[in-house]
Design a protein around this motif. Structure first.
Motif, PDB file in Angstrom:
ATOM      1  N   ILE A  27      52.594  77.714   2.430  1.00 40.02           N
ATOM      2  CA  ILE A  27      52.560  76.301   2.819  1.00 40.02           C
ATOM      3  C   ILE A  27      53.931  75.792   3.249  1.00 40.02           C
ATOM      4  CG2 ILE A  27      52.116  73.965   1.941  1.00 40.02           C
ATOM      5  CD1 ILE A  27      49.961  75.332   0.114  1.00 40.02           C
ATOM      6  N   PHE A  28      54.977  76.199   2.533  1.00 41.64           N
ATOM      7  CA  PHE A  28      56.274  75.585   2.821  1.00 41.64           C
ATOM      8  C   PHE A  28      57.142  76.387   3.773  1.00 41.64           C
ATOM      9  CE2 PHE A  28      55.160  73.772  -1.376  1.00 41.64           C
ATOM     10  CZ  PHE A  28      55.053  72.456  -0.967  1.00 41.64           C
ATOM     11  N   VAL A  29      56.873  77.675   3.881  1.00 42.83           N
ATOM     12  CA  VAL A  29      57.761  78.491   4.712  1.00 42.83           C
ATOM     13  C   VAL A  29      57.062  79.045   5.949  1.00 42.83           C
ATOM     14  CG1 VAL A  29      59.285  80.493   4.743  1.00 42.83           C
ATOM     15  CG2 VAL A  29      59.109  79.074   2.683  1.00 42.83           C
ATOM     16  N   ILE A  30      55.947  79.693   5.731  1.00 42.72           N
ATOM     17  CA  ILE A  30      55.340  80.419   6.860  1.00 42.72           C
ATOM     18  C   ILE A  30      54.610  79.474   7.823  1.00 42.72           C
ATOM     19  CG2 ILE A  30      53.801  82.294   7.526  1.00 42.72           C
ATOM     20  CD1 ILE A  30      56.171  83.248   5.882  1.00 42.72           C
ATOM     21  N   ILE A  31      53.687  78.647   7.278  1.00 44.27           N
ATOM     22  CA  ILE A  31      52.863  77.826   8.172  1.00 44.27           C
ATOM     23  C   ILE A  31      53.698  76.853   9.007  1.00 44.27           C
ATOM     24  CG2 ILE A  31      51.015  76.072   8.225  1.00 44.27           C
ATOM     25  CD1 ILE A  31      49.555  77.774   6.199  1.00 44.27           C
ATOM     26  N   PRO A  32      54.689  76.171   8.420  1.00 44.13           N
ATOM     27  CA  PRO A  32      55.475  75.271   9.275  1.00 44.13           C
ATOM     28  C   PRO A  32      56.113  75.994  10.465  1.00 44.13           C
ATOM     29  CG  PRO A  32      55.950  74.866   6.982  1.00 44.13           C
ATOM     30  CD  PRO A  32      55.088  76.090   7.015  1.00 44.13           C
ATOM     31  N   GLN A  33      56.509  77.223  10.272  1.00 42.25           N
ATOM     32  CA  GLN A  33      57.099  77.946  11.400  1.00 42.25           C
ATOM     33  C   GLN A  33      56.025  78.360  12.392  1.00 42.25           C
ATOM     34  OE1 GLN A  33      60.439  80.703  10.448  1.00 42.25           O
ATOM     35  NE2 GLN A  33      59.506  80.592   8.414  1.00 42.25           N
ATOM     36  N   THR A  34      54.847  78.678  11.834  1.00 43.87           N
ATOM     37  CA  THR A  34      53.753  79.129  12.701  1.00 43.87           C
ATOM     38  C   THR A  34      53.311  78.023  13.645  1.00 43.87           C
ATOM     39  OG1 THR A  34      53.033  80.406  10.813  1.00 43.87           O
ATOM     40  CG2 THR A  34      51.511  80.260  12.650  1.00 43.87           C
ATOM     41  N   VAL A  35      53.256  76.785  13.097  1.00 48.22           N
ATOM     42  CA  VAL A  35      52.740  75.665  13.882  1.00 48.22           C
ATOM     43  C   VAL A  35      53.408  75.593  15.247  1.00 48.22           C
ATOM     44  CG1 VAL A  35      52.670  73.147  14.013  1.00 48.22           C
ATOM     45  CG2 VAL A  35      52.008  74.299  11.906  1.00 48.22           C
ATOM     46  N   ARG A  36      54.730  75.678  15.251  1.00 43.57           N
ATOM     47  CA  ARG A  36      55.446  75.534  16.513  1.00 43.57           C
ATOM     48  C   ARG A  36      55.083  76.653  17.473  1.00 43.57           C
ATOM     49  NH1 ARG A  36      61.510  75.124  15.571  1.00 43.57           N
ATOM     50  NH2 ARG A  36      61.433  74.823  17.820  1.00 43.57           N
ATOM     51  N   ARG A  37      54.871  77.829  16.916  1.00 45.94           N
ATOM     52  CA  ARG A  37      54.581  78.957  17.810  1.00 45.94           C
ATOM     53  C   ARG A  37      53.176  78.899  18.387  1.00 45.94           C
ATOM     54  NH1 ARG A  37      57.625  84.060  15.077  1.00 45.94           N
ATOM     55  NH2 ARG A  37      59.653  83.020  15.066  1.00 45.94           N
ATOM     56  N   VAL A  38      52.226  78.355  17.620  1.00 41.43           N
ATOM     57  CA  VAL A  38      50.841  78.416  18.101  1.00 41.43           C
ATOM     58  C   VAL A  38      50.424  77.192  18.911  1.00 41.43           C
ATOM     59  CG1 VAL A  38      50.100  79.946  16.260  1.00 41.43           C
ATOM     60  CG2 VAL A  38      49.853  77.475  15.982  1.00 41.43           C
ATOM     61  N   ILE A  39      51.259  76.164  18.932  1.00 39.54           N
ATOM     62  CA  ILE A  39      50.816  74.952  19.634  1.00 39.54           C
ATOM     63  C   ILE A  39      50.443  75.198  21.100  1.00 39.54           C
ATOM     64  CG2 ILE A  39      51.746  72.772  20.570  1.00 39.54           C
ATOM     65  CD1 ILE A  39      52.422  71.992  17.760  1.00 39.54           C
ATOM     66  N   PRO A  40      51.221  75.951  21.870  1.00 34.13           N
ATOM     67  CA  PRO A  40      50.790  76.172  23.258  1.00 34.13           C
ATOM     68  C   PRO A  40      49.443  76.883  23.350  1.00 34.13           C
ATOM     69  CG  PRO A  40      53.058  76.853  22.951  1.00 34.13           C
ATOM     70  CD  PRO A  40      52.522  76.559  21.603  1.00 34.13           C
ATOM     71  N   THR A  41      49.240  77.918  22.572  1.00 34.25           N
ATOM     72  CA  THR A  41      47.958  78.640  22.635  1.00 34.25           C
ATOM     73  C   THR A  41      46.815  77.767  22.125  1.00 34.25           C
ATOM     74  OG1 THR A  41      49.149  79.896  20.970  1.00 34.25           O
ATOM     75  CG2 THR A  41      48.008  81.145  22.675  1.00 34.25           C
ATOM     76  N   MET A  42      47.127  76.931  21.126  1.00 40.11           N
ATOM     77  CA  MET A  42      46.090  76.034  20.619  1.00 40.11           C
ATOM     78  C   MET A  42      45.675  75.034  21.687  1.00 40.11           C
ATOM     79  SD  MET A  42      46.978  75.008  16.743  1.00 40.11           S
ATOM     80  CE  MET A  42      45.955  73.556  16.699  1.00 40.11           C
ATOM     81  N   THR A  43      46.650  74.555  22.429  1.00 43.49           N
ATOM     82  CA  THR A  43      46.309  73.602  23.486  1.00 43.49           C
ATOM     83  C   THR A  43      45.416  74.276  24.519  1.00 43.49           C
ATOM     84  OG1 THR A  43      48.531  72.801  23.115  1.00 43.49           O
ATOM     85  CG2 THR A  43      47.297  71.768  24.874  1.00 43.49           C
ATOM     86  N   SER A  44      45.726  75.514  24.830  1.00 43.05           N
ATOM     87  CA  SER A  44      44.861  76.243  25.769  1.00 43.05           C
ATOM     88  C   SER A  44      43.455  76.362  25.205  1.00 43.05           C
ATOM     89  CB  SER A  44      45.403  77.646  26.020  1.00 43.05           C
ATOM     90  OG  SER A  44      46.699  77.561  26.499  1.00 43.05           O
ATOM     91  N   GLU A  45      43.374  76.637  23.907  1.00 37.14           N
ATOM     92  CA  GLU A  45      42.067  76.751  23.276  1.00 37.14           C
ATOM     93  C   GLU A  45      41.329  75.411  23.337  1.00 37.14           C
ATOM     94  OE1 GLU A  45      40.141  79.035  22.303  1.00 37.14           O
ATOM     95  OE2 GLU A  45      38.684  77.793  21.263  1.00 37.14           O
ATOM     96  N   PHE A  46      42.093  74.331  23.203  1.00 34.47           N
ATOM     97  CA  PHE A  46      41.478  73.000  23.309  1.00 34.47           C
ATOM     98  C   PHE A  46      40.864  72.814  24.691  1.00 34.47           C
ATOM     99  CE2 PHE A  46      41.530  68.546  24.434  1.00 34.47           C
ATOM    100  CZ  PHE A  46      40.945  67.944  23.340  1.00 34.47           C
ATOM    101  N   ILE A  47      41.618  73.226  25.711  1.00 32.61           N
ATOM    102  CA  ILE A  47      41.109  73.105  27.082  1.00 32.61           C
ATOM    103  C   ILE A  47      39.827  73.919  27.239  1.00 32.61           C
ATOM    104  CG2 ILE A  47      41.600  73.683  29.496  1.00 32.61           C
ATOM    105  CD1 ILE A  47      44.511  72.949  28.965  1.00 32.61           C
ATOM    106  N   LEU A  48      39.848  75.136  26.694  1.00 28.44           N
ATOM    107  CA  LEU A  48      38.659  75.984  26.780  1.00 28.44           C
ATOM    108  C   LEU A  48      37.468  75.325  26.092  1.00 28.44           C
ATOM    109  CD1 LEU A  48      40.000  79.579  26.098  1.00 28.44           C
ATOM    110  CD2 LEU A  48      39.090  78.658  28.221  1.00 28.44           C
ATOM    111  N   LEU A  49      37.730  74.773  24.911  1.00 33.76           N
ATOM    112  CA  LEU A  49      36.659  74.146  24.149  1.00 33.76           C
ATOM    113  C   LEU A  49      36.092  72.954  24.915  1.00 33.76           C
ATOM    114  CD1 LEU A  49      35.181  74.126  21.404  1.00 33.76           C
ATOM    115  CD2 LEU A  49      36.842  72.459  20.634  1.00 33.76           C
TER     116      LEU A  49
END
Lengths: 277, 475
Positions: free
Chosen positions: B345-367
């Motif tokens: 929660i405090f170390v891994i996920i916060p770093q992950t968020v920044r990395r996945v935002i572009p791909t997540m946005t693409s997934e949003f477009i697909l959805l």
């Protein structure tokens, strides 16, 4: 950033250009063909144009038994038999290209995919603005079916019971059945589906209370696939079925009309109707 | 609605007399006349409706072509030879009215057609008259279909009246015709009728391509209808995507869990969902679940199917994101005394968020684009509305309008993705720090996630910060 913008511009310009080209080819190719067909014999009456020499290509959505549906991988039905007879009459070979119902009229207008659209089209002034109709070769009516488990709607009270809030009537989108429900059961909810089979699936799964579509289709569906449903209302609306032809090809319409008339006179159409309905 | 003509001698023709139904005196006289030859005659109107002429729904609009259907039951001894229907003042007609009108003789329950009747049709002002070649069967149930009717633009309750003629020449009024509710022509209706009269529109539409794909009349006509679908699609995706995120995260954590059962379950789900077409999943959910006794409304069901589908893709996006965080981060956090959950929660996920935002946005477009699949099962979204208009008009234009409604959302979002990617690849925050001294260890930056990372990183593993910010750096 700048580069990106230019890229976007370039791509969109390319797309617009492509559309334009497509538009030109769509618009110009046909008249050119017409000219070719007409030039050698200026004396003879205008010739009909066919997609393929010696072949009548029909576009059909094979999900509408008994007019046309797939059986063991082959498209069969009343309209298929009828157009086989028509093609014989015209000395042509018949070829069937499957296409979604709502795509057929646009495809006939655009050309390049088929000569005639044959898919249970009823003659309608709005459609007639886009394409030409041939002579009619079948007259159909509307019918409403409900599940056997539904005891609220019976043959006795159907006309009133269907026109109530909370009643969901499944129809095939863009069909005369949809228009009929909208006009005659304004209190019910009209629920359009892409094709007739889905309407019945929706009713069986409880998504809709009833299905309203053409009588022949309802009868066939009930007999073949839905023994747990029955018909509660039959309305002789008398829709005239015809095939659709591009407005650029009036000679084909004339030739088809002549063939249909001949088949009407020699009893072939009656025979086929006895076979399928 | 002027009564005076009824009393003038000039109006003594049969048609004008038919009009006289408004004048009580003439009417009464006719009734008396009618009563003489036959008793208790009445042609009862069973229904009188107009076909809805909007792009959707049951409304009948003024100023737009419609078809009026009148049905009536004659008395057992009435053989009708003619019928006239008077439309309200201001109603206009086109050639179809006299050319396409049709009279059908039906059984009383309307289930069987006894035949079409041949007749001559005539129009005189607002009066439509049909004269049958031969008298209709006595006691017949008649349906008259009148095409090409344009009710007045202002709309309102349209009161129709009528009269009919019998074999013996008697003319009688048609009883109880229910008024037809006509909606005043809508703004779009006004624009479309104005547009279709314009010369440039006609010139534009004479080009086949332009007429089929960009018909201005149909663009205006379908815009408000397809817009309803747009709202539906946005609503679906606005609920489905936030639902899919926690679901996807759970799945990704399951896929990386120590327990083999959890791992197996999650990867089975992800592989099945990603390995089958969404189209089939929608069909199965809509037609299959109710059969299994689960009855869910269309909107929530559509949302659930899309969310569950998207969760499988998001799971993989999250898993890739989490696994791209160097193992040293976990080791560092654990050696600080954090437990597994805290590390995540405090170390891994916060770093992950920044990395996945572009791909997540693409997934949003697909959805968002995938909402169109729900059209197949009757969810009234963009494609469904467009499809309905295409099927009834035969023009492709509504699909172009629909495409625009997708682009309205996807184009700006695609730009956002581009920006985010550019920022992660070397812009944004990192550039700022480089200004302060590239490669230098980052100072503790308050409480934001990067700060925590930087702190953990610097203090315990002495890995350069740069490695955390850009996945490709140092590889």
């Amino acid at each position: 950033m700048k580069m990106k913008k230019w890229g976007v511009l370039a791509v969109s310009a390319a797309m617009v250009a492509a559309l334009g080209l497509f538009g030109c080819s769509g618009g110009d190719a046909k008249p050119a063909e017409d000219k070719k067909a007409e030039e050698p014999k200026t004396e003879a009456p205008a010739e009909m144009t066919l997609l393929k020499e010696g072949t009548l290509t029909i576009l059909s959505s094979p999900d509408y038994p008994p007019f046309e549906n797939l059986e063991n991988g082959e498209i069969v039905g009343y309209e298929v038999d009828l157009f086989n007879a028509i093609a014989d009459e015209m000395g042509l070979k018949l070829e069937i290209q499957p296409l979604q119902f709502d795509g057929i009229i646009p495809a006939i207008q655009a050309g390049g995919q088929g000569d005639v659209g044959v898919s249970g089209f009823s003659v309608d002034p709005e459609r007639a603005q886009q394409i030409d109709f041939t002579e009619t070769f079948y007259i159909d009516d509307q019918a409403v079916a409900v599940m056997n488990s539904n005891t609220d709607i019976t043959s006795e009270n159907a006309a009133q019971a269907l026109n109530q809030e909370g009643v969901i009537i499944a129809v095939q989108s863009g069909t005369t059945g949809e228009a009929y429900v909208q006009e005659n059961f304004p209190n019910a909810t009209v629920q359009p589906y892409g094709n007739g089979t889905d309407c019945f699936a929706a009713m069986q799964s409880g998504q809709a209370t009833a299905v309203c579509t053409n009588l022949a289709v309802v009868k066939r569906m009930l007999a073949d696939a839905y023994p747990d449903a029955h018909m509660v209302l039959e309305i002789a609306t008398g829709e005239e079925y015809a095939a659709v032809v591009s407005k650029d090809n009036p000679e084909l319409t004339k030739a088809l009309d002549a063939a249909i008339k001949k088949l009407q006179e020699n009893g072939t159409i009656d025979q086929l109707q006895d076979k399928w309905f | 609605m002027n009564k005076t003509p009824c009393f003038t001698p000039a109006s003594s023709s049969p048609i004008a007399r038919a009009l006289g139904r408004l004048a009580p005196i003439v009417l009464a006289a006719m009734m008396l006349l009618a009563l003489a030859p036959a008793s208790a005659l009445a042609l009862d109107t069973a229904k009188c409706t107009a076909r809805p002429n909007g792009s959707t729904g049951s409304e009948v609009y003024g100023g737009t072509e419609t078809r009026v259907t009148w049905e009536g039951q004659a008395d057992a001894d009435e053989a009708i030879t003619g019928l006239s229907i008077v439309f309200p003042q201001g109603t206009t007609f086109n050639d179809d009215t006299t050319g396409k009108a049709r009279i059908t003789l039906l059984t009383a329950d309307q289930s069987q057609r006894l035949g079409f009747l041949d007749a001559d049709y005539a129009l005189d002002g607002e009066t439509f008259t049909a004269t049958l070649d031969e008298p209709a069967q006595a006691g017949g149930y008649l349906r008259v279909e009148i095409y090409g009717v344009f009710f007045p633009v202002s709309g309102g309750e349209m009161v129709l009246s009528g009269s009919y003629t019998l074999e013996d020449g008697a003319t009688l009024p048609v009883d109880d015709i229910q008024p037809i509710a006509v909606t005043g022509v809508s703004t779009t209706g006004q624009i479309t009728s104005w547009l279709s009269d314009q010369e440039w529109v006609q010139a534009w539409n004479s080009n086949r391509f332009l007429r089929m794909f960009l018909n201005p009349v149909i663009i205006v006509d379908s815009f408000p209808v397809v817009f309803q679908g747009f709202l539906m699609a946005v609503a679906i995706v606005a609920v489905a995507f936030p639902l899919a995120i926690p679901l996807g995260l759970c799945l990704s954590l399951m896929r990386m869990a120590k327990l083999r059962v959890l791992r197996g379950l999650a990867s089975l789900y992800v592989n099945v969902v990603r390995g089958t077409p969404l189209f089939l999943q929608i069909y199965i959910a809509f037609f299959g679940l109710p059969l299994a006794g689960l009855s869910i409304d269309k909107f929530p069901l559509g949302v659930i199917v899309l969310a569950m589908n998207s969760a499988a893709y998001l799971c993989e996006i999250f898993r890739a994101g989490i696994q791209s965080i160097p193992a040293g981060q976990t080791e560092a956090a654990r050696s600080l005394g954090m437990n597994g959950a805290q590390t995540m929660i405090f170390v891994i996920i916060p770093q992950t968020v920044r990395r996945v935002i572009p791909t997540m946005t693409s997934e949003f477009i697909l959805l968002y684009k995938d909402t169109s699949m729900l059209a197949a099962v009757g969810v009234m979204e963009v494609v469904m509305y467009a499809k309905t208009i295409v099927a009834s008009t035969g023009s492709i234009t509504p699909y172009i309008v629909a495409a625009c409604f997708y682009l309205v959302i996807t184009l700006p979002l695609a730009k956002v993705v581009g920006r985010l990617e550019a920022r992660l690849a070397g812009g944004g925050r990192r550039r700022k720090h480089r200004g302060a001294g590239a490669g230098a260890t980052r100072p503790l930056e308050g409480t934001d996630s990067a700060g925590v990372t930087a702190y953990v990183t610097d203090a315990l593993t002495s890995q350069p910060v740069i490695k955390n910010d850009a996945p490709d750096a140092g590889r």
